[in-house]
Design an enzyme around this catalytic site. Structure first.
Site, PDB file in Angstrom:
ATOM      1  N   HIS A 172      84.924 -11.335 -28.380  1.00 47.48           N
ATOM      2  CA  HIS A 172      83.833 -10.431 -27.985  1.00 47.48           C
ATOM      3  C   HIS A 172      82.549 -10.780 -28.734  1.00 47.48           C
ATOM      4  O   HIS A 172      82.313 -10.294 -29.838  1.00 47.48           O
ATOM      5  CB  HIS A 172      84.255  -8.983 -28.295  1.00 47.48           C
ATOM      6  N   ARG A 179      73.495 -14.224 -25.742  1.00 44.90           N
ATOM      7  CA  ARG A 179      72.118 -13.944 -25.276  1.00 44.90           C
ATOM      8  C   ARG A 179      71.502 -15.012 -24.382  1.00 44.90           C
ATOM      9  O   ARG A 179      70.391 -14.826 -23.914  1.00 44.90           O
ATOM     10  CB  ARG A 179      71.178 -13.693 -26.455  1.00 44.90           C
ATOM     11  N   ASP A 190      81.087  -4.559 -20.031  1.00 44.38           N
ATOM     12  CA  ASP A 190      80.737  -4.362 -21.436  1.00 44.38           C
ATOM     13  C   ASP A 190      79.935  -3.094 -21.687  1.00 44.38           C
ATOM     14  O   ASP A 190      80.397  -2.022 -21.392  1.00 44.38           O
ATOM     15  CB  ASP A 190      80.044  -5.583 -22.030  1.00 44.38           C
ATOM     16  N   HIS A 207      84.630  -1.451 -22.217  1.00 44.98           N
ATOM     17  CA  HIS A 207      83.884  -0.718 -23.257  1.00 44.98           C
ATOM     18  C   HIS A 207      84.006   0.748 -22.868  1.00 44.98           C
ATOM     19  O   HIS A 207      83.507   1.151 -21.828  1.00 44.98           O
ATOM     20  CB  HIS A 207      82.430  -1.206 -23.238  1.00 44.98           C
ATOM     21  N   ASP A 249      82.170  -8.283 -31.900  1.00 40.82           N
ATOM     22  CA  ASP A 249      81.096  -7.691 -31.079  1.00 40.82           C
ATOM     23  C   ASP A 249      79.745  -8.203 -31.602  1.00 40.82           C
ATOM     24  O   ASP A 249      78.779  -7.439 -31.710  1.00 40.82           O
ATOM     25  CB  ASP A 249      81.151  -6.163 -31.076  1.00 40.82           C
ATOM     26  N   HIS A 278      70.141  -9.108 -32.581  1.00 43.89           N
ATOM     27  CA  HIS A 278      68.837  -8.580 -32.145  1.00 43.89           C
ATOM     28  C   HIS A 278      67.802  -9.019 -33.177  1.00 43.89           C
ATOM     29  O   HIS A 278      68.081  -9.046 -34.378  1.00 43.89           O
ATOM     30  CB  HIS A 278      68.862  -7.048 -32.079  1.00 43.89           C
TER      31      HIS A 278
HETATM   32  O1  DOR Z   1      76.301  -2.481 -30.165  1.00 47.54           O
HETATM   33  C1  DOR Z   1      76.438  -3.059 -29.106  1.00 47.54           C
HETATM   34  N1  DOR Z   1      75.609  -4.054 -28.742  1.00 47.54           N
HETATM   35  N2  DOR Z   1      77.408  -2.672 -28.272  1.00 47.54           N
HETATM   36  C2  DOR Z   1      77.499  -3.138 -27.019  1.00 47.54           C
HETATM   37  O2  DOR Z   1      78.390  -2.739 -26.328  1.00 47.54           O
HETATM   38  C3  DOR Z   1      76.505  -4.093 -26.505  1.00 47.54           C
HETATM   39  C4  DOR Z   1      75.894  -4.862 -27.611  1.00 47.54           C
HETATM   40  C5  DOR Z   1      74.669  -5.664 -27.214  1.00 47.54           C
HETATM   41  O3  DOR Z   1      74.710  -6.342 -26.188  1.00 47.54           O
HETATM   42  O4  DOR Z   1      73.684  -5.665 -27.962  1.00 47.54           O
END
Ligand code: DOR
Length: 424
Positions: A62, A66, A156, A183, A309, A313
């Site tokens: 998982h 990006r 997701d 999810h 996960d 960002h």
């Molecule tokens: O915290 C998360 N970020 N949970 C998710 O299910 C998606 C993910 C994201 O894509 O940033």
């Protein structure tokens, strides 16, 4: 034994309790594993690995890489760099790219990028979208996605709330040998809140998400999996209620599997105090009682695996008021050391750690090394004593968004081999 082309000498096999071993590899596969013989000479090149632990190459089921579409956060090359340095031989990347991976051409692009940037591994296994554009309305073309290389399908972060559509997806996927990853989040109970509903959310004046939001959908999925006798994999489980529901469903024979992540095992909602957006994640961090239930669930096997996960960002996206910040933690660089912390604390055994970080390959049908002759020569050499700090410079991921930043960690991947080739 045939002639090896590489020998890894003197490491201790994690979880075995056995003394040091010598691992013989040839043509990308395991030839054999023998008790370490310090006096034995080899024609093949040898790696002296005394003091290190030998683990199979790890699998992360998982991650979010990006690419295409949000390459300022991460791309396939940097994501796989973080994976390689973290000890992962197999990585499954989610479909919430831009465009969404609901089409074979997007899957092909991801795989091309992986082949170009990391031709010898880590291997990339894209997860296809469950519905077109992740809109929860029409099922994606699962057969084409599978042909293109997807091992699973998932909506997701945007779970499908139409239970009839979800049921059809599970049946269709199962007929094709694909596994649905879900999810779990109720659509009406504060979706995407990023903070648990409880004392901390009240103190901060933020709208939180109750654990029931996750557990309601976990229960739905367990009932469906049992009824259809079709597999469903439950993503990033965060709370005790879910663990209890999954335990009962497994006892009754429901074909469900489940994952949790290092942050749910090691942190609580307190980490969000001070409106700390680095700890904003979906599902949110819960209480110490939930973390204890997850640890016990992982130890007992109710929770099958640890995934990261990995959700990178950029700094400017997280440096906002709490409500506006995106959910997610960048996890590939630190997952192994954080899971090792649980071993060091006595919450998990070495064998539990190996299972937690490799069983995903069994669940999704990926290559996995169990150190039997003929297995893929995917090997991690792990230094259990190396202490290091998770600084921005140490992280290979493009995004440094983690509440563990600048934390001292013990244990680090000192080498990764995929199909017998040294990757890092
Ligand atoms: O915290 C998360 N970020 N949970 C998710 O299910 C998606 C993910 C994201 O894509 O940033």
């Amino acid at each position: 034994m045939a002639a090896p082309d590489l020998v890894i000498r003197g490491a201790r096999l994690a979880g075995s309790g056995a003394p040091a071993v010598d691992l013989y590899l040839a043509h990308g596969r395991v030839l054999g594993l023998e008790t370490h013989d310090p006096g034995r000479a080899h024609d093949a090149p040898a790696v002296e690995a005394g003091g290190l632990l030998l683990l199979p190459g790890l699998t992360d089921c998982h991650v979010h890489l990006r690419e295409p579409g949000q390459e300022w956060k991460e791309d396939v090359a940097t994501g796989l760099a973080a994976a390689a340095h973290g000890g992962f031989a197999n990585v499954m990347c989610m479909a919430n790219t831009k465009p969404v991976n609901d089409d074979a051409s997007v899957t092909a692009l991801m795989l091309d990028k992986a082949r170009l940037s990391w031709p010898r591994g880590p291997r990339l296994f894209p997860v296809g979208a469950l519905t077109v554009k992740l809109k929860g309305e029409a099922l994606a073309a699962f057969a084409e996605l599978r042909e293109a290389g997807c091992k699973a399908v998932s909506n997701d972060g945007l779970p499908v709330h139409n239970t009839e559509l979800f049921r059809r997806a599970v049946e269709y996927a199962s007929d094709l040998g694909l596994i649905v990853i879900d999810h779990c989040e109720d659509p009406f109970l504060s979706p995407g809140a990023g903070i648990n509903e409880g004392l901390v959310s009240s103190a901060l004046g933020l709208r939180g998400q109750p654990t029931a939001s996750e557990a309601i959908q976990v229960a739905r999925d367990c009932l469906l999996a049992a009824y259809l006798q079709a597999p469903i994999h439950l993503a990033h489980i965060s709370c005790r209620q879910s663990v209890e529901i999954i335990a009962r469903a497994k006892e009754q024979g429901a074909p469900v599997t489940a994952e949790t992540c290092p942050h749910y095992l090691l942190l609580t909602e307190e980490a969000v105090t001070g409106y700390n957006t680095q700890a904003k994640v979906s599902p949110p961090l819960r209480t110490s009682d939930d973390a204890a239930a997850l640890r016990e669930g992982l130890r007992s096997g109710v929770i099958d695996i640890v995934s990261t996960d990995h959700a990178p960002h950029a700094a400017h996206e997280k440096e906002t008021p709490f409500d506006e910040a995106p959910n997610g933690i960048s996890g590939l660089d630190s997952a192994l050391a954080l899971t090792w912390r649980l071993v060091a604390e006595g919450a998990l055994s070495e064998a539990d750690l190996v299972r937690a970080l490799t069983k995903g390959a069994d669940i999704f049908g990926l290559p996995v090394n169990r150190f039997a002759p003929g297995d893929p020569a995917d090997v991690v050499l792990f230094d259990p004593n190396l202490t290091w700090t998770l600084t921005e410079q140490e992280m290979r991921s493009k995004s440094k968004n983690t509440p563990f930043l600048n934390t001292r960690l013990t244990g680090r991947c000192a080498g990764l081999y995929v199909a017998g080739k040294k990757i890092v």
